[in-house]
Write an enzyme that holds these catalytic residues in place. Structure first.
Site, PDB file in Angstrom:
ATOM      1  CB  CYS A  91       3.776   0.392  -5.406  1.00  0.00           C
ATOM      2  SG  CYS A  91       4.317  -1.033  -6.355  1.00  0.00           S
TER       3      CYS A  91
ATOM      4  CG  ASP B 101       7.433  -8.903 -20.037  1.00  0.00           C
ATOM      5  OD1 ASP B 101       6.353  -8.301 -19.825  1.00  0.00           O
ATOM      6  OD2 ASP B 101       7.633 -10.076 -19.668  1.00  0.00           O
TER       7      ASP B 101
ATOM      8  CB  CYS C  37       7.988   2.342  -3.326  1.00  0.00           C
ATOM      9  SG  CYS C  37       8.982   0.976  -2.681  1.00  0.00           S
TER      10      CYS C  37
ATOM     11  CB  CYS D 170      -5.688  -7.506  -2.081  1.00  0.00           C
ATOM     12  SG  CYS D 170      -4.845  -8.844  -1.270  1.00  0.00           S
TER      13      CYS D 170
HETATM   14  S1  SF4 Z   1       9.396  -2.758  -3.481  1.00  0.00           S
HETATM   15 FE1  SF4 Z   1       8.227  -0.875  -3.745  1.00  0.00          FE
HETATM   16  S2  SF4 Z   1       8.172  -0.543  -5.985  1.00  0.00           S
HETATM   17 FE2  SF4 Z   1       8.797  -2.657  -5.660  1.00  0.00          FE
HETATM   18  S3  SF4 Z   1       6.874  -3.793  -5.769  1.00  0.00           S
HETATM   19 FE3  SF4 Z   1       7.243  -3.311  -3.594  1.00  0.00          FE
HETATM   20  S4  SF4 Z   1       6.130  -1.403  -3.199  1.00  0.00           S
HETATM   21 FE4  SF4 Z   1       6.330  -1.663  -5.423  1.00  0.00          FE
END
Ligand code: SF4
Length: 444
Positions: A224, A333, A419, A5
Site C-alpha cells: 500500500c 498535506d 498498490c 489496524c
Molecule cells: S487502494 Fe491500495 S494504495 Fe490505496 S489505500 Fe488501498 S491498499 Fe493503499
C-alpha cells in the site's frame, strides 16, 4: 479514508507485558478498540474493550503467559462493537488481523472478515488438518490484504502476510522474546532488535525454539502506497525503505515539479510534516508551523461516523495568526479525501489573514475507494472525482491545488511495487469483482 489496524504478538517470558506495551506504540493504527489474547491453563483467554489501549485494557485483567497476540482496531468492516473487537477466539485459536479479506462475503454469512478467518480455520482444524496446513489453505482461498496472527493453545503463533504484501509485518527479538508486529518502530522502541520483514506470501511460526519461515505463495508485490505516505510511523521502515525519507522525498519532488509562489510553507500536522519539510528544503521557502493540532484531537479520518468526524474537525486545528498574516501560504498535506478538512483549513487560513493559499499534495489524486484494508468513502464522495485541479481549488477556496503524479510518487518512495488502486482504479486482486458490488460492501 480511514485507518485500519495494528497487530503485535510475542512468544517469550515477558509476552503479555510486551504485547500490551507494543499495542500502545501502534495506537496510531487504530483507536476504536484494543484487545489481547493469551494462553492460560490450556485455554485461550481474551481481554478487549473500546477506546485507546489504556482505556480498553486493564493490565491487571491480563494473565501472565509466554504466548500472546494483540490488536488495535479501526473497523474496516462491521460496526464498532465490543463483540467485533479483536482478537477473536474460540478457546483453541485466536486471530488478530490487519487488512480486509475482499472476498469474505463469498463464504457465507459472516458479519466481519475476522469472523470468516476464525470460522474457516476452526473448520479446517476440526476436519483434522494441522494449524499450519489450515493457515496455508486460508492463504489459498483468501483474496485481499492480510497481515494475520493466529495464536494456538498448542503454544505457537502462526503469522501470515498476504501474497501481495499490502500491509507491513515485521519480525524482531526483545531480549529472549520473539516478536511480530505491524511496524518495526514499535519493536525498536521497546529495546528490541528487528530481524526483518515477513515477506509477502510468507508464513512464519513463532514458538519457544524460534522462527520457522516458509514461502507459501508468490505474486507480484503491491504494498500500500499510503503506508509510506500517511499510515505508518515516520520512524518505521517498510520492506527496508524508511517512511521518513520517503516523505521528505515526496515533498522535494512536489516542490520541484509543482512549485508555487509563496512566502511560507505550512504543513497540515502531523503526517505531512516531513513532506512539507522536503518541500521547504527543495524550494528554499521557509517552513512555518502555523497550524496547531489540538492535543486531544484524533485524526478525523479514523473517526467512525460523519458526525463524529465533523465534531473533530471543528476542534482540530488552531491557526498562528502572526505567522500567516499577509503571507502567501503554501499549504502541504499528504492527501485530500472528501475535502472537508482542506476546505475548512483554507477558510481558517484566509480568515486569519493569509493573502493567498496554494495547496500542494504529497500523493496523487484519490479517485477510487480501497478494498484492501483502508476504509474509504464511496467514489461519489471523493473530491478527486470533481475533475481538474482547478475545479478542486475552486471547491475548497484555494488559489491553486496541485498533486504528485503516480510516477513522481513512485520515484519518491523508491519502489514501483506499490498498490496504486485508489489513484488508478486498477485493483491488484486475485479474483475478478463487480466494483459496484465491492463499493456497496466496503465503502462508507
Ligand atoms: S487502494 Fe491500495 S494504495 Fe490505496 S489505500 Fe488501498 S491498499 Fe493503499
Amino acid at each position: 479514508m480511514k485507518e485500519h489496524c495494528g497487530v503485535f504478538g510475542v512468544v517469550g517470558p515477558d509476552s503479555t507485558r510486551l504485547t500490551y506495551e507494543g499495542l500502545k506504540l501502534l495506537q496510531h493504527r487504530g483507536q476504536e478498540s484494543a484487545g489481547i489474547s493469551w494462553i492460560e491453563n490450556g485455554k485461550i483467554k481474551t481481554s478487549k474493550g473500546l477506546g485507546l489501549v489504556g482505556e480498553a485494557l486493564n493490565p491487571g485483567d491480563i494473565g501472565i503467559s509466554s504466548f500472546s497476540i494483540g490488536h488495535v482496531r479501526y473497523s474496516t468492516t462491521g460496526a464498532t462493537t465490543l463483540q467485533e473487537a479483536q482478537p477473536l477466539d474460540d478457546g483453541e485459536i485466536s486471530v488478530s488481523f490487519n487488512g480486509t479479506i475482499t472476498n469474505h462475503f463469498k463464504f457465507g454469512r459472516y458479519s466481519t472478515d475476522t469472523e470468516f478467518i476464525l470460522g474457516f480455520l476452526s473448520k479446517e482444524i476440526s476436519s483434522g488438518r494441522s494449524l499450519e496446513s489450515s493457515a496455508k489453505a486460508f492463504m489459498d482461498v483468501a483474496d485481499g490484504a492480510f497481515s494475520l496472527l493466529i495464536l494456538s493453545v498448542s503454544g505457537e503463533i502462526v503469522a501470515l502476510r498476504d501474497p501481495r504484501g499490502f500491509r507491513p509485518l515485521v519480525l524482531g527479538e526483545i531480549g529472549e522474546n520473539k516478536v511480530i508486529a505491524s511496524e518495526d518502530s514499535a519493536i525498536r522502541q521497546l529495546g528490541g532488535r528487528v530481524v526483518g520483514s515477513v515477506h509477502p506470501g510468507e508464513m512464519v511460526i513463532l514458538n519457544e525454539r524460534g522462527f520457522y519461515r516458509e514461502k507459501v505463495h508468490t505474486l507480484q508485490t503491491t504494498t500500500c502506497s499510503f503506508e509510506y505516505i500517511y499510515f505508518s510511523r515516520p520512524d518505521s521502515e517498510i520492506d527496508g525503505i524508511s517512511v521518513y525519507t520517503s516523505r521528505i522525498k515526496l515533498g522535494e519532488i512536489l516542490a520541484e515539479h509543482h512549485p508555487a509562489k509563496g512566502d511560507i510553507v505550512v504543513p497540515v500536522p502531523d503526517s505531512s510534516r516531513p513532506i512539507a519539510l522536503g518541500f521547504s528544503r527543495a524550494s528554499g521557502i521557509p517552513l512555518e508551523e502555523a497550524l496547531v493540532r489540538t492535543v486531544t484531537s484524533k485524526r478525523s479520518f479514523i473517526m467512525p461516523s460523519n458526525e463524529a468526524r465533523n465534531d473533530v474537525l471543528k476542534e482540530k486545528f488552531g491557526v498562528v495568526e502572526s505567522a500567516i498574516n499577509e503571507k502567501r501560504v503554501i499549504l502541504v498535506d499528504d492527501s485530500i479525501v472528501r475535502g472537508n478538512t482542506m476546505k475548512r483549513l483554507v477558510t481558517s487560513l484566509k480568515s486569519a489573514g493569509a493573502k493567498e493559499v496554494h495547496v500542494r499534495i504529497g500523493s496523487p489524486m484519490i479517485k477510487y475507494p480501497c478494498y484492501m484494508g483502508i476504509d474509504f468513502p464511496k467514489r461519489s464522495e471523493l473530491i478527486g472525482n470533481l475533475g481538474s485541479e482547478a475545479m478542486i481549488a475552486r471547491e475548497i477556496g484555494a488559489d491553486s491545488v496541485e498533486y504528485l503524479s503516480v510516477n513522481e510518487m513512485e520515484q519518491a518512495i523508491g519502489r514501483t511495487t506499490l498498490c496504486k488502486a485508489c489513484f488508478t482504479g486498477y485493483y491488484p486482486l486475485k479474483g475478478r469483482y463487480d466494483l459496484s458490488n465491492l463499493e456497496s460492501v466496503f465503502a462508507r
